[in-house]
Scaffold this motif. Structure first.
Motif, short mmCIF file in Angstrom:
data_model
loop_
_atom_site.label_atom_id
_atom_site.label_comp_id
_atom_site.label_asym_id
_atom_site.label_seq_id
_atom_site.Cartn_x
_atom_site.Cartn_y
_atom_site.Cartn_z
N ARG A 20 0.80 -1.22 0.00
CA ARG A 20 0.00 0.00 0.00
C ARG A 20 0.84 1.28 0.00
O ARG A 20 0.31 2.37 -0.12
CB ARG A 20 -0.95 -0.01 1.20
N ILE A 21 2.15 1.14 0.14
CA ILE A 21 3.02 2.31 0.05
C ILE A 21 3.20 2.68 -1.42
O ILE A 21 3.62 1.87 -2.23
CB ILE A 21 4.38 2.05 0.71
N THR A 22 2.86 3.91 -1.77
CA THR A 22 3.06 4.39 -3.13
C THR A 22 4.25 5.34 -3.17
O THR A 22 4.64 5.92 -2.15
CB THR A 22 1.80 5.10 -3.66
N THR A 23 4.82 5.48 -4.34
CA THR A 23 6.02 6.29 -4.50
C THR A 23 5.84 7.31 -5.60
O THR A 23 5.10 7.08 -6.57
CB THR A 23 7.25 5.43 -4.82
N ALA A 24 6.51 8.43 -5.47
CA ALA A 24 6.59 9.44 -6.52
C ALA A 24 8.00 9.99 -6.51
O ALA A 24 8.56 10.28 -5.45
CB ALA A 24 5.57 10.56 -6.29
N ILE A 25 8.61 10.13 -7.68
CA ILE A 25 9.99 10.55 -7.79
C ILE A 25 10.08 11.81 -8.65
O ILE A 25 9.51 11.86 -9.75
CB ILE A 25 10.87 9.43 -8.40
N THR A 26 10.78 12.81 -8.15
CA THR A 26 11.11 13.99 -8.94
C THR A 26 12.62 13.98 -9.17
O THR A 26 13.31 13.02 -8.82
CB THR A 26 10.70 15.27 -8.20
N ALA A 27 13.14 15.04 -9.73
CA ALA A 27 14.58 15.13 -9.98
C ALA A 27 15.37 15.18 -8.69
O ALA A 27 16.57 14.87 -8.68
CB ALA A 27 14.89 16.35 -10.84
N THR A 28 14.73 15.57 -7.59
CA THR A 28 15.48 15.78 -6.35
C THR A 28 14.97 14.99 -5.16
O THR A 28 15.69 14.83 -4.17
CB THR A 28 15.46 17.27 -5.97
N HIS A 29 13.72 14.48 -5.21
CA HIS A 29 13.14 13.87 -4.03
C HIS A 29 12.34 12.61 -4.34
O HIS A 29 11.84 12.43 -5.45
CB HIS A 29 12.23 14.87 -3.30
N LEU A 30 12.24 11.77 -3.32
CA LEU A 30 11.36 10.59 -3.33
C LEU A 30 10.27 10.84 -2.29
O LEU A 30 10.57 11.19 -1.14
CB LEU A 30 12.14 9.33 -2.97
N THR A 31 9.02 10.64 -2.67
CA THR A 31 7.89 10.79 -1.75
C THR A 31 7.22 9.44 -1.54
O THR A 31 6.89 8.75 -2.51
CB THR A 31 6.87 11.80 -2.28
N LEU A 32 7.05 9.06 -0.28
CA LEU A 32 6.36 7.83 0.09
C LEU A 32 5.03 8.20 0.74
O LEU A 32 4.96 9.10 1.56
CB LEU A 32 7.19 7.01 1.08
N GLN A 33 3.99 7.46 0.35
CA GLN A 33 2.65 7.74 0.87
C GLN A 33 1.96 6.43 1.19
O GLN A 33 2.08 5.45 0.44
CB GLN A 33 1.83 8.51 -0.18
N ILE A 34 1.25 6.37 2.32
CA ILE A 34 0.43 5.20 2.63
C ILE A 34 -0.90 5.69 3.22
O ILE A 34 -0.91 6.50 4.16
CB ILE A 34 1.13 4.23 3.60
N ASP A 35 -1.98 5.24 2.61
CA ASP A 35 -3.33 5.60 3.06
C ASP A 35 -3.43 7.13 3.20
O ASP A 35 -2.99 7.86 2.33
CB ASP A 35 -3.67 4.87 4.35
N ASP A 36 -4.00 7.59 4.31
CA ASP A 36 -4.20 9.03 4.50
C ASP A 36 -3.13 9.67 5.39
O ASP A 36 -3.26 10.83 5.80
CB ASP A 36 -5.58 9.28 5.12
N ALA A 37 -2.06 8.92 5.69
CA ALA A 37 -1.00 9.46 6.54
C ALA A 37 -0.24 10.56 5.80
O ALA A 37 -0.16 10.55 4.56
CB ALA A 37 -0.04 8.35 6.95
#
Length: 234
Positions: A20-37
């Motif tokens: 359930r952890i989703t990821t998004a990557i930009t040129a400088t950062h990684l973002t992790l998201q799970i549910d509404d946290a």
């Protein structure tokens, strides 16, 4: 990678809700998201306190991503956990038995840098399944189209622009393929069906997809939809 208090890697085999952890990557950062946290945003730059971690039987170094990441990971998995990233120059190497005599660095993946699957192979599998499964169950890095089903068994190399990937070992599959990759809950299991026609007795498991290592083009990019040329074994 998420690790437990002893530094050992965590995966969906033991912690299925990691799906359930989703990821998004930009040129400088990684973002992790799970549910509404609230999301966890980490710099891509390899930095942090060096800590000893373990992937399967391989001890290696990781950069600890700090206390905020620890709090986020622990909340996500429901037990003490930390977030680590691989140094820019990893010391962990793929198995020379398959990858060849030249050292091939591998990060925190199971054993090889790249996993290649074939869209037609999934379609052939789903014709045998009581309910179809999606390609995300097999978690490939690269999906090939326009090939016959299971042509990847005979492919030696894939050329995409200036990038060449050598296909070196069939990928034996585990229970993660039976997990819904959106919910982390058990779902339709393809392993019994794969066992009927994809059992590899030498590797002691059922296979789907091919592990690959880079032979040329390190540092270059592969774009979605890029044309590729396949080179078959003699």
């Amino acid at each position: 990678m998420l690790v437990n208090a002893q530094g050992r890697f965590l995966s969906q085999r033991s912690h299925p809700l990691l799906a359930r952890i989703t990821t998004a990557i930009t040129a400088t950062h990684l973002t992790l998201q799970i549910d509404d946290a609230p999301p966890l945003v980490l710099p891509l730059e390899p930095r942090g306190e060096v800590t000893a971690v373990q992937v399967w039987n391989d001890p290696c170094d990781g950069f600890d991503q700090g206390e905020a990441a620890t709090a986020w990971a622990s909340q996500a998995v429901g037990e003490p956990a930390r977030v680590v990233r691989m140094p820019a120059h990893p010391s962990r190497m793929a198995s020379a038995k398959y990858a060849g005599p030249s050292p091939v660095p591998v990060s925190f993946a199971d054993g090889f840098p790249v996993l290649v699957c074939n869209r037609a192979s999934l379609e052939a599998l789903n014709l045998r399944m009581p309910a179809p499964v999606g390609m995300e169950r097999f978690r490939p890095n690269l999906v090939l189209g326009g090939l016959p089903a299971f042509a990847e068994d005979r492919i030696e190399a894939v050329h995409i622009g200036g990038v060449t990937l050598n296909l070196v070992k069939p990928c034996t599959r585990c229970v993660i393929t039976s997990m819904d990759q959106r919910s982390g809950a058990p779902s339709t299991n393809p392993l019994p069906v794969l066992k009927e026609f994809r059992m590899d007795r030498e590797l002691h498991g059922v296979t789907f997809g091919e592990n690959a290592v880079p032979a040329a083009g390190v540092g270059q990019f592969i774009e979605l939809g890029a044309e590729c040329e396949v080179e078959y074994e003699d």
